[in-house]
Design a protein around this motif. Structure first.
Motif, PDB file in Angstrom:
ATOM      1  N   GLU A 166       0.849  -1.190   0.000  1.00 12.65           N
ATOM      2  CA  GLU A 166       0.000   0.000   0.000  1.00 12.65           C
ATOM      3  C   GLU A 166       0.888   1.245   0.000  1.00 12.65           C
ATOM      4  OE1 GLU A 166      -2.531  -0.189   3.404  1.00 12.65           O
ATOM      5  OE2 GLU A 166      -3.622  -1.940   2.665  1.00 12.65           O
ATOM      6  N   LEU A 167       0.344   2.321  -0.559  1.00 14.11           N
ATOM      7  CA  LEU A 167       1.094   3.581  -0.568  1.00 14.11           C
ATOM      8  C   LEU A 167       1.367   4.042   0.862  1.00 14.11           C
ATOM      9  CD1 LEU A 167      -0.601   5.924  -3.210  1.00 14.11           C
ATOM     10  CD2 LEU A 167       1.473   4.569  -3.481  1.00 14.11           C
ATOM     11  N   PRO A 168       2.546   4.588   1.088  1.00 13.19           N
ATOM     12  CA  PRO A 168       2.818   5.174   2.404  1.00 13.19           C
ATOM     13  C   PRO A 168       2.132   6.530   2.552  1.00 13.19           C
ATOM     14  CG  PRO A 168       4.720   5.440   0.971  1.00 13.19           C
ATOM     15  CD  PRO A 168       3.698   4.651   0.195  1.00 13.19           C
ATOM     16  N   THR A 169       2.052   6.986   3.792  1.00 12.84           N
ATOM     17  CA  THR A 169       1.346   8.236   4.106  1.00 12.84           C
ATOM     18  C   THR A 169       1.765   9.389   3.203  1.00 12.84           C
ATOM     19  OG1 THR A 169       1.470   7.496   6.395  1.00 12.84           O
ATOM     20  CG2 THR A 169       0.688   9.741   6.024  1.00 12.84           C
ATOM     21  N   GLU A 170       3.081   9.576   3.045  1.00 16.87           N
ATOM     22  CA  GLU A 170       3.544  10.780   2.334  1.00 16.87           C
ATOM     23  C   GLU A 170       3.083  10.789   0.874  1.00 16.87           C
ATOM     24  OE1 GLU A 170       7.255   8.188   3.171  1.00 16.87           O
ATOM     25  OE2 GLU A 170       5.367   8.715   4.136  1.00 16.87           O
ATOM     26  N   ASP A 171       2.938   9.607   0.261  1.00 16.68           N
ATOM     27  CA  ASP A 171       2.437   9.566  -1.116  1.00 16.68           C
ATOM     28  C   ASP A 171       0.966   9.975  -1.171  1.00 16.68           C
ATOM     29  OD1 ASP A 171       4.811   8.919  -2.250  1.00 16.68           O
ATOM     30  OD2 ASP A 171       4.380   6.786  -2.529  1.00 16.68           O
ATOM     31  N   TRP A 172       0.173   9.514  -0.191  1.00 20.04           N
ATOM     32  CA  TRP A 172      -1.240   9.923  -0.173  1.00 20.04           C
ATOM     33  C   TRP A 172      -1.342  11.438  -0.009  1.00 20.04           C
ATOM     34  CZ3 TRP A 172      -4.259   6.708  -2.309  1.00 20.04           C
ATOM     35  CH2 TRP A 172      -4.219   5.339  -2.053  1.00 20.04           C
ATOM     36  N   LEU A 173      -0.485  12.002   0.839  1.00 23.38           N
ATOM     37  CA  LEU A 173      -0.543  13.447   1.072  1.00 23.38           C
ATOM     38  C   LEU A 173      -0.156  14.223  -0.200  1.00 23.38           C
ATOM     39  CD1 LEU A 173       0.915  13.762   4.706  1.00 23.38           C
ATOM     40  CD2 LEU A 173      -1.448  13.381   3.966  1.00 23.38           C
ATOM     41  N   ARG A 174       0.809  13.702  -0.923  1.00 26.39           N
ATOM     42  CA  ARG A 174       1.204  14.355  -2.182  1.00 26.39           C
ATOM     43  C   ARG A 174       0.065  14.285  -3.200  1.00 26.39           C
ATOM     44  NH1 ARG A 174       3.201  12.130  -6.652  1.00 26.39           N
ATOM     45  NH2 ARG A 174       3.714  10.175  -5.596  1.00 26.39           N
ATOM     46  N   VAL A 175      -0.592  13.128  -3.274  1.00 23.70           N
ATOM     47  CA  VAL A 175      -1.733  12.985  -4.193  1.00 23.70           C
ATOM     48  C   VAL A 175      -2.798  14.025  -3.854  1.00 23.70           C
ATOM     49  CG1 VAL A 175      -3.657  11.474  -4.828  1.00 23.70           C
ATOM     50  CG2 VAL A 175      -1.330  10.555  -4.741  1.00 23.70           C
ATOM     51  N   LEU A 176      -3.065  14.201  -2.568  1.00 23.84           N
ATOM     52  CA  LEU A 176      -4.058  15.192  -2.152  1.00 23.84           C
ATOM     53  C   LEU A 176      -3.679  16.590  -2.634  1.00 23.84           C
ATOM     54  CD1 LEU A 176      -4.786  14.163   1.563  1.00 23.84           C
ATOM     55  CD2 LEU A 176      -6.334  13.940  -0.394  1.00 23.84           C
ATOM     56  N   ARG A 177      -2.433  16.961  -2.408  1.00 23.47           N
ATOM     57  CA  ARG A 177      -2.008  18.314  -2.778  1.00 23.47           C
ATOM     58  C   ARG A 177      -2.092  18.521  -4.292  1.00 23.47           C
ATOM     59  NH1 ARG A 177       1.657  17.391   1.635  1.00 23.47           N
ATOM     60  NH2 ARG A 177       3.199  16.448   0.262  1.00 23.47           N
ATOM     61  N   GLU A 178      -1.633  17.514  -5.049  1.00 23.54           N
ATOM     62  CA  GLU A 178      -1.616  17.669  -6.504  1.00 23.54           C
ATOM     63  C   GLU A 178      -3.033  17.676  -7.090  1.00 23.54           C
ATOM     64  OE1 GLU A 178       2.754  15.532  -7.141  1.00 23.54           O
ATOM     65  OE2 GLU A 178       0.994  14.706  -8.166  1.00 23.54           O
ATOM     66  N   ALA A 179      -3.911  16.859  -6.538  1.00 22.80           N
ATOM     67  CA  ALA A 179      -5.285  16.816  -7.061  1.00 22.80           C
ATOM     68  C   ALA A 179      -6.029  18.101  -6.718  1.00 22.80           C
ATOM     69  CB  ALA A 179      -6.027  15.599  -6.502  1.00 22.80           C
ATOM     70  N   ARG A 180      -5.792  18.598  -5.520  1.00 21.53           N
ATOM     71  CA  ARG A 180      -6.453  19.835  -5.097  1.00 21.53           C
ATOM     72  C   ARG A 180      -6.019  20.989  -6.002  1.00 21.53           C
ATOM     73  NH1 ARG A 180     -10.311  22.554  -4.116  1.00 21.53           N
ATOM     74  NH2 ARG A 180     -10.239  24.207  -2.585  1.00 21.53           N
ATOM     75  N   ALA A 181      -4.737  20.992  -6.365  1.00 19.29           N
ATOM     76  CA  ALA A 181      -4.228  22.053  -7.243  1.00 19.29           C
ATOM     77  C   ALA A 181      -4.917  22.009  -8.608  1.00 19.29           C
ATOM     78  CB  ALA A 181      -2.717  21.927  -7.397  1.00 19.29           C
ATOM     79  N   LEU A 182      -5.396  20.834  -9.006  1.00 11.85           N
ATOM     80  CA  LEU A 182      -6.114  20.714 -10.287  1.00 11.85           C
ATOM     81  C   LEU A 182      -7.591  21.087 -10.155  1.00 11.85           C
ATOM     82  CD1 LEU A 182      -4.780  17.299 -11.666  1.00 11.85           C
ATOM     83  CD2 LEU A 182      -4.222  19.577 -12.500  1.00 11.85           C
ATOM     84  N   GLY A 183      -8.056  21.334  -8.918  1.00 11.72           N
ATOM     85  CA  GLY A 183      -9.453  21.730  -8.723  1.00 11.72           C
ATOM     86  C   GLY A 183     -10.331  20.651  -8.120  1.00 11.72           C
TER      87      GLY A 183
END
Lengths: 92, 405
Positions: B69-86
């Motif tokens: 499973e993805l580690p915490t920091e990867d999930w957090l990066r996904v959140l930031r990048e997706a939010r930046a896309l709207g």
């Protein structure tokens, strides 16, 4: 169902969140698993509904902000619609 | 000044997205490609670990193959990048997301970024300490799944003993002042209990009830003939729902997701792949729909190797079914293609072997008889006392996928 009067103090419904979305260039209302994109007028009204201002005060504030008059009927109608949709709650 | 809303994005369920497309699309430099709007919906399937073993789960039947499973920091990066896309709506799902002990960290980051955070849970593991921590982290909403209104059926269908626990969790959800969405997946074995299910929802003070008829993917596809209700059952359930709505009014919103096998036109699945919805699976694979991994000949990107922006805008996997160039007849020349986008690619693939065919739910599809035949089989008289269901567990996963273990 919802009796909106000039002294009603509308607030956002439980579970709803209003925020500005730059990506959509609009205010949006977020709720469980859904989103309503608001037009300019709806956004301006909803962001003033903080549970403290009365409908009358919201109308006056909008009329000053937009340099116009006679918004009362439109605002009241919108608030009534929004209460029906649970976007707003009115505490007496 | 007239005050009304411009766009209303309807309730987005896990299985189905009924929404008009974004009208503020981001311009693409490549002129031959349709403009791509934001991925409004981000679904993170944090884990395939689940204490339940539901026979109607849409999780892939080969989930036991999933490695890390993805580690915490990867999930957090996904959140930031997706939010930046709207992205605005976040679903935290699984598996059972509460089995991840970093759930509170993920929720806190999502909340501070401006996501509306939805936890989709069986309730198992939702102690008072955790709900308190999740509330403090900014969790907006909890969707609690129930398999039925009776303990026996709930426990049988999920192959566990969880009914009492779920009832306690429902009370906790209310205690912590959450709007509560009760989700019950309907099928042949529980659809006759809709009235009791709705009464239970009323006793629990649910705000929304989702009566979601099973969608036949993953485990549910394997169990389809045992789960598909008869037409008479569906009609009775709709009547019971209508009666409840009339009695209770606006106090409890009931969503009845009609089983598409009984329709003549397909659902606008995901509003078209790659238009609103982005799922990231436990191992980091990004999908335009939570079931899309089954589609043949497609390579889906992984967030370990690529940015969310590239995945959403440029990756072949997300562009494959954008627009309508991929369509065959009868969809290609159909005036309704802008309404239903040809239906569901996964269903087209599962039933016809080709994901570019029309969804066979459509009665214009040359394969529509596959749907009507399944429905006809479901109209047979009920004979099985306790039908043999294939429960979603690791042993069955290895058996189904021929991956011995």
């Amino acid at each position: 169902m919802s009796d909106i009067v000039a002294t009603s103090r509308p607030a956002l419904g439980r579970g709803f969140r209003l925020q500005w979305e730059a990506a959509q260039n609009a205010h949006v209302l977020l709720y469980p698993e859904g989103m309503v994109k608001l037009n300019g007028s709806a956004g301006e009204i909803l962001k003033r509904c903080n549970g403290k201002r009365t409908v009358l005060e919201i109308v006056q504030d909008l009329e000053i902000a937009f340099g116009t008059m006679g918004l009362s009927a439109d605002v009241m109608a919108f608030v009534a619609t929004a209460v029906n949709k649970k976007w707003l709650e009115v505490h007496p | 000044m007239s005050a009304h809303t411009e766009t209303q994005t309807g309730r987005l369920t896990e299985a189905q997205v009924n929404a008009p497309g974004p009208d503020t699309a981001v311009a693409q430099p490549e002129s031959d490609r349709a403009p791509v709007g934001p991925p409004f919906w981000l679904l993170l399937e944090l884990t395939y670990t689940c204490p339940l073993h539901c026979a109607f789960c849409y999780n892939p039947t080969d989930f036991a193959r999933t490695q890390e499973e993805l580690p915490t920091e990867d999930w957090l990066r996904v959140l930031r990048e997706a939010r930046a896309l709207g992205a605005v709506q976040l679903g935290l799902s699984g598996g059972e997301p509460l089995t991840r002990d970093d759930l509170e960290i993920i929720v806190a980051e999502a909340h501070s970024l401006g996501f509306y955070t939805n936890l989709v849970t069986s309730g198992v593991g939702l102690t008072e300490a955790r709900i308190k921590a999740l509330k403090a982290a900014g969790l907006d909403h909890i969707q609690l799944s129930f398999q039925d209104s009776t303990r026996e059926m709930n426990d049988f269908l999920s192959s566990t003993r969880t009914f009492e626990l779920k009832s306690k969790v429902a009370a906790l959800i209310k205690q912590y002042d959450y709007p509560m969405v009760l989700n019950v997946v309907l099928h042949r074995l529980n659809i006759d209990h809709v009235e009791e299910i709705l009464d239970m929802a009323e006793r629990m003070n649910a705000d929304y009830v989702e009566l979601a008829n099973t969608q036949y993917y993953g485990w549910a596809w394997h169990n389809r003939d045992r789960l598909l209700p008869s037409r008479a059952q569906v009609e009775r359930a709709e009547a019971a729902t209508a009666q409840f709505r009339e009695r209770v009014g606006e106090r409890i919103r009931v969503y009845f997701v009609v089983p598409d096998y009984f329709e003549r036109r397909p659902k606008p699945c995901m509003n078209g792949l790659g238009s609103l919805f982005l799922t990231v699976t436990p191992d980091g694979t990004a999908l335009p729909c939570h079931a899309a991994r089954m589609l043949p000949g497609m390579e889906f990107p992984n967030v370990r190797q690529a940015s969310v922006e590239w995945i959403w805008r440029d990756s072949p996997g997300f562009n494959r079914f954008r627009g309508d160039a991929w369509m065959k007849e009868p969809c290609r020349s159909c005036p309704e293609k802008t309404k239903d986008f040809g239906g569901c690619r996964c269903q087209a693939y599962l039933m016809t072997g080709d994901p570019t065919n029309a969804d066979p739910v459509c009665d214009l599809s040359p394969y529509h008889h596959l749907v009507t035949e399944a429905v006809a089989r479901a109209d047979r008289p009920y004979v099985e006392e306790k039908p043999v269901l294939i429960f979603r567990d690791a042993r069955n996963s290895r058996t189904i996928t021929g991956c011995g273990g």
